[in-house]
Write a protein that holds these residues in place. Sequence first.
Motif, PDB file in Angstrom:
ATOM      1  N   HIS A   1      -3.622  14.447   2.033  1.00  0.00           N
ATOM      2  CA  HIS A   1      -4.275  14.246   0.529  1.00  0.00           C
ATOM      3  C   HIS A   1      -3.363  14.471  -0.756  1.00  0.00           C
ATOM      4  O   HIS A   1      -2.722  15.384  -0.726  1.00  0.00           O
ATOM      5  CB  HIS A   1      -5.421  15.181   0.278  1.00  0.00           C
ATOM      6  CG  HIS A   1      -6.434  14.719  -0.619  1.00  0.00           C
ATOM      7  ND1 HIS A   1      -6.133  14.223  -2.132  1.00  0.00           N
ATOM      8  CD2 HIS A   1      -7.623  14.094  -0.689  1.00  0.00           C
ATOM      9  CE1 HIS A   1      -7.104  13.862  -2.578  1.00  0.00           C
ATOM     10  NE2 HIS A   1      -8.136  13.799  -1.943  1.00  0.00           N
ATOM     11  N   LEU A   2      -3.237  13.315  -1.604  1.00  0.00           N
ATOM     12  CA  LEU A   2      -2.444  13.372  -2.723  1.00  0.00           C
ATOM     13  C   LEU A   2      -3.177  13.455  -3.864  1.00  0.00           C
ATOM     14  O   LEU A   2      -4.412  12.957  -3.954  1.00  0.00           O
ATOM     15  CB  LEU A   2      -1.540  12.259  -2.750  1.00  0.00           C
ATOM     16  CG  LEU A   2      -0.665  11.695  -1.470  1.00  0.00           C
ATOM     17  CD1 LEU A   2       0.088  10.645  -1.382  1.00  0.00           C
ATOM     18  CD2 LEU A   2       0.187  13.237  -1.165  1.00  0.00           C
ATOM     19  N   VAL A   3      -2.420  13.872  -4.840  1.00  0.00           N
ATOM     20  CA  VAL A   3      -3.233  13.909  -6.326  1.00  0.00           C
ATOM     21  C   VAL A   3      -1.987  12.988  -7.198  1.00  0.00           C
ATOM     22  O   VAL A   3      -0.759  13.401  -7.026  1.00  0.00           O
ATOM     23  CB  VAL A   3      -3.651  14.980  -6.981  1.00  0.00           C
ATOM     24  CG1 VAL A   3      -3.801  15.158  -8.146  1.00  0.00           C
ATOM     25  CG2 VAL A   3      -4.598  15.761  -6.145  1.00  0.00           C
ATOM     26  N   PHE A   4      -2.576  12.137  -8.215  1.00  0.00           N
ATOM     27  CA  PHE A   4      -1.426  11.451  -8.930  1.00  0.00           C
ATOM     28  C   PHE A   4      -1.759  11.660 -10.233  1.00  0.00           C
ATOM     29  O   PHE A   4      -2.935  11.796 -10.798  1.00  0.00           O
ATOM     30  CB  PHE A   4      -1.869   9.938  -8.779  1.00  0.00           C
ATOM     31  CG  PHE A   4      -1.788   9.404  -7.288  1.00  0.00           C
ATOM     32  CD1 PHE A   4      -0.508   9.553  -6.842  1.00  0.00           C
ATOM     33  CD2 PHE A   4      -2.799   8.849  -6.916  1.00  0.00           C
ATOM     34  CE1 PHE A   4      -0.311   9.081  -5.259  1.00  0.00           C
ATOM     35  CE2 PHE A   4      -2.824   8.171  -5.546  1.00  0.00           C
ATOM     36  CZ  PHE A   4      -1.491   8.368  -4.768  1.00  0.00           C
ATOM     37  N   VAL A   5      -0.740  12.255 -10.966  1.00  0.00           N
ATOM     38  CA  VAL A   5      -0.787  12.800 -12.293  1.00  0.00           C
ATOM     39  C   VAL A   5       0.144  12.003 -13.318  1.00  0.00           C
ATOM     40  O   VAL A   5       1.304  11.718 -12.989  1.00  0.00           O
ATOM     41  CB  VAL A   5      -0.016  14.334 -12.300  1.00  0.00           C
ATOM     42  CG1 VAL A   5      -0.382  14.687 -13.698  1.00  0.00           C
ATOM     43  CG2 VAL A   5      -0.998  15.121 -11.282  1.00  0.00           C
ATOM     44  N   TYR A   6      -0.656  11.788 -14.603  1.00  0.00           N
ATOM     45  CA  TYR A   6       0.181  11.074 -15.701  1.00  0.00           C
ATOM     46  C   TYR A   6       0.395  12.104 -16.714  1.00  0.00           C
ATOM     47  O   TYR A   6      -0.543  12.092 -17.574  1.00  0.00           O
ATOM     48  CB  TYR A   6      -0.421   9.824 -16.014  1.00  0.00           C
ATOM     49  CG  TYR A   6       0.337   9.215 -17.357  1.00  0.00           C
ATOM     50  CD1 TYR A   6       1.912   8.573 -17.107  1.00  0.00           C
ATOM     51  CD2 TYR A   6      -0.272   8.853 -18.516  1.00  0.00           C
ATOM     52  CE1 TYR A   6       2.328   7.829 -18.057  1.00  0.00           C
ATOM     53  CE2 TYR A   6       0.552   8.403 -19.643  1.00  0.00           C
ATOM     54  CZ  TYR A   6       1.845   7.825 -19.221  1.00  0.00           C
ATOM     55  OH  TYR A   6       2.318   7.252 -20.296  1.00  0.00           O
TER      56      TYR A   6
ATOM     57  N   SER B   1       5.187   6.363 -15.275  1.00  0.00           N
ATOM     58  CA  SER B   1       5.558   7.225 -14.235  1.00  0.00           C
ATOM     59  C   SER B   1       4.516   8.281 -13.808  1.00  0.00           C
ATOM     60  O   SER B   1       4.329   8.933 -14.698  1.00  0.00           O
ATOM     61  CB  SER B   1       7.170   7.785 -14.509  1.00  0.00           C
ATOM     62  OG  SER B   1       7.516   8.392 -13.397  1.00  0.00           O
ATOM     63  N   LEU B   2       4.311   8.153 -12.506  1.00  0.00           N
ATOM     64  CA  LEU B   2       3.052   9.136 -12.162  1.00  0.00           C
ATOM     65  C   LEU B   2       3.646  10.152 -11.190  1.00  0.00           C
ATOM     66  O   LEU B   2       4.685   9.793 -10.406  1.00  0.00           O
ATOM     67  CB  LEU B   2       2.089   8.322 -11.515  1.00  0.00           C
ATOM     68  CG  LEU B   2       1.550   7.304 -12.006  1.00  0.00           C
ATOM     69  CD1 LEU B   2       0.160   6.848 -11.067  1.00  0.00           C
ATOM     70  CD2 LEU B   2       0.731   7.680 -13.420  1.00  0.00           C
TER      71      LEU B   2
ATOM     72  N   VAL C   1       0.920  -1.224  -0.063  1.00  0.00           N
ATOM     73  CA  VAL C   1      -0.097   0.113  -0.154  1.00  0.00           C
ATOM     74  C   VAL C   1       0.976   1.088  -0.036  1.00  0.00           C
ATOM     75  O   VAL C   1       1.768   1.121   0.697  1.00  0.00           O
ATOM     76  CB  VAL C   1      -1.066   0.016   1.251  1.00  0.00           C
ATOM     77  CG1 VAL C   1      -1.781   1.310   1.303  1.00  0.00           C
ATOM     78  CG2 VAL C   1      -1.829  -1.144   1.088  1.00  0.00           C
ATOM     79  N   VAL C   2       0.734   2.105  -1.031  1.00  0.00           N
ATOM     80  CA  VAL C   2       1.267   3.169  -1.090  1.00  0.00           C
ATOM     81  C   VAL C   2       0.661   4.534  -1.104  1.00  0.00           C
ATOM     82  O   VAL C   2      -0.410   4.678  -1.776  1.00  0.00           O
ATOM     83  CB  VAL C   2       2.101   3.236  -2.410  1.00  0.00           C
ATOM     84  CG1 VAL C   2       3.110   4.431  -2.740  1.00  0.00           C
ATOM     85  CG2 VAL C   2       3.195   1.870  -2.569  1.00  0.00           C
TER      86      VAL C   2
ATOM     87  N   ASP D   1       7.237  13.402  -5.080  1.00  0.00           N
ATOM     88  CA  ASP D   1       7.764  11.887  -5.322  1.00  0.00           C
ATOM     89  C   ASP D   1       7.071  11.689  -6.446  1.00  0.00           C
ATOM     90  O   ASP D   1       6.295  12.247  -7.304  1.00  0.00           O
ATOM     91  CB  ASP D   1       7.179  11.141  -4.066  1.00  0.00           C
ATOM     92  CG  ASP D   1       7.872  11.036  -2.738  1.00  0.00           C
ATOM     93  OD1 ASP D   1       8.875  11.699  -2.707  1.00  0.00           O
ATOM     94  OD2 ASP D   1       7.180  10.801  -2.003  1.00  0.00           O
ATOM     95  N   SER D   2       7.560  10.521  -7.194  1.00  0.00           N
ATOM     96  CA  SER D   2       7.258   9.712  -8.305  1.00  0.00           C
ATOM     97  C   SER D   2       7.030   8.324  -8.083  1.00  0.00           C
ATOM     98  O   SER D   2       7.692   7.697  -7.154  1.00  0.00           O
ATOM     99  CB  SER D   2       7.948  10.217  -9.518  1.00  0.00           C
ATOM    100  OG  SER D   2       9.324   9.694  -9.382  1.00  0.00           O
ATOM    101  N   LEU D   3       6.262   7.605  -8.688  1.00  0.00           N
ATOM    102  CA  LEU D   3       6.081   6.279  -8.548  1.00  0.00           C
ATOM    103  C   LEU D   3       5.845   5.701  -9.969  1.00  0.00           C
ATOM    104  O   LEU D   3       5.263   6.338 -10.932  1.00  0.00           O
ATOM    105  CB  LEU D   3       4.838   5.872  -7.726  1.00  0.00           C
ATOM    106  CG  LEU D   3       3.658   6.468  -7.877  1.00  0.00           C
ATOM    107  CD1 LEU D   3       2.515   5.654  -8.273  1.00  0.00           C
ATOM    108  CD2 LEU D   3       2.883   6.992  -6.563  1.00  0.00           C
ATOM    109  N   THR D   4       5.989   4.383 -10.116  1.00  0.00           N
ATOM    110  CA  THR D   4       5.743   3.728 -11.343  1.00  0.00           C
ATOM    111  C   THR D   4       4.534   2.681 -11.203  1.00  0.00           C
ATOM    112  O   THR D   4       4.436   2.073 -10.108  1.00  0.00           O
ATOM    113  CB  THR D   4       7.099   2.970 -11.652  1.00  0.00           C
ATOM    114  OG1 THR D   4       7.578   1.944 -10.853  1.00  0.00           O
ATOM    115  CG2 THR D   4       8.283   4.070 -11.959  1.00  0.00           C
TER     116      THR D   4
END
Length: 213
Positions: free
Chosen positions: A139-144, A126-127, A79-80, A118-121
């Motif tokens: 709270h986070l937002v993930f962007v591609y 890569s987001l 869980v990330v 940060d970035s994650l794969t």
Amino acid sequence: MQPIQIAIVPVTPFAQNCSILWCTKTMKGAVIDPGGDLDKIRAALAETGVSVEKILLTHGHVDHAAGAAELAQALGVEVVGPGAADQFIMDDIPAAAAKFGMEGARAVTPDRYLAEGDSLTVGELSLDVLHVPGHTPGHLVFVYPPAGIAIVGDTLFRGSVGRTDFPYGDHDLLISGIVEKLLPLGDGVVCLPGHGPVTSIADEKAHNPFLPR
């Protein structure tokens, strides 16, 4: 074919938009915000044929995170997210779930918290990670960026913004985060919110009554 695909699976009595995001080249993916109704999520995974690498959380609220611990254990994945500041909310998930008659909810402690920058794969995708507090502190937002897609959780909705009437909520902070971090992503960016229909930065700049003109 686009390198990214997303399937939306509405879950919980709150009709929360759990999403399955995957890399079409590798068919490896992530489940984002599995708040509950894990049978529905598992059925969607079987239909898509996605191999889950990780579970991502935008924030710690019960309708977004209550199924994360069970699903992670069942799939053998980590869980990330969200940000560490949401841990007290995730600790309270069983009590929050009981108030709404949600069964099987478990508290969750992520394997890894995330922060701004940060970035994650996911597969070969890569987001980018943005910290947009106010609805919750972590709270986070993930962007591609290549496809102009943002998983915005409960920050921005079509014609509305996230609730901030919690003891830890901060409306001004939320609005400033939207204005300073989400709107600059560009008018063409598609936003997948935690509830309700998909929208875009352009539509919200033009029509959202909560955003400054």
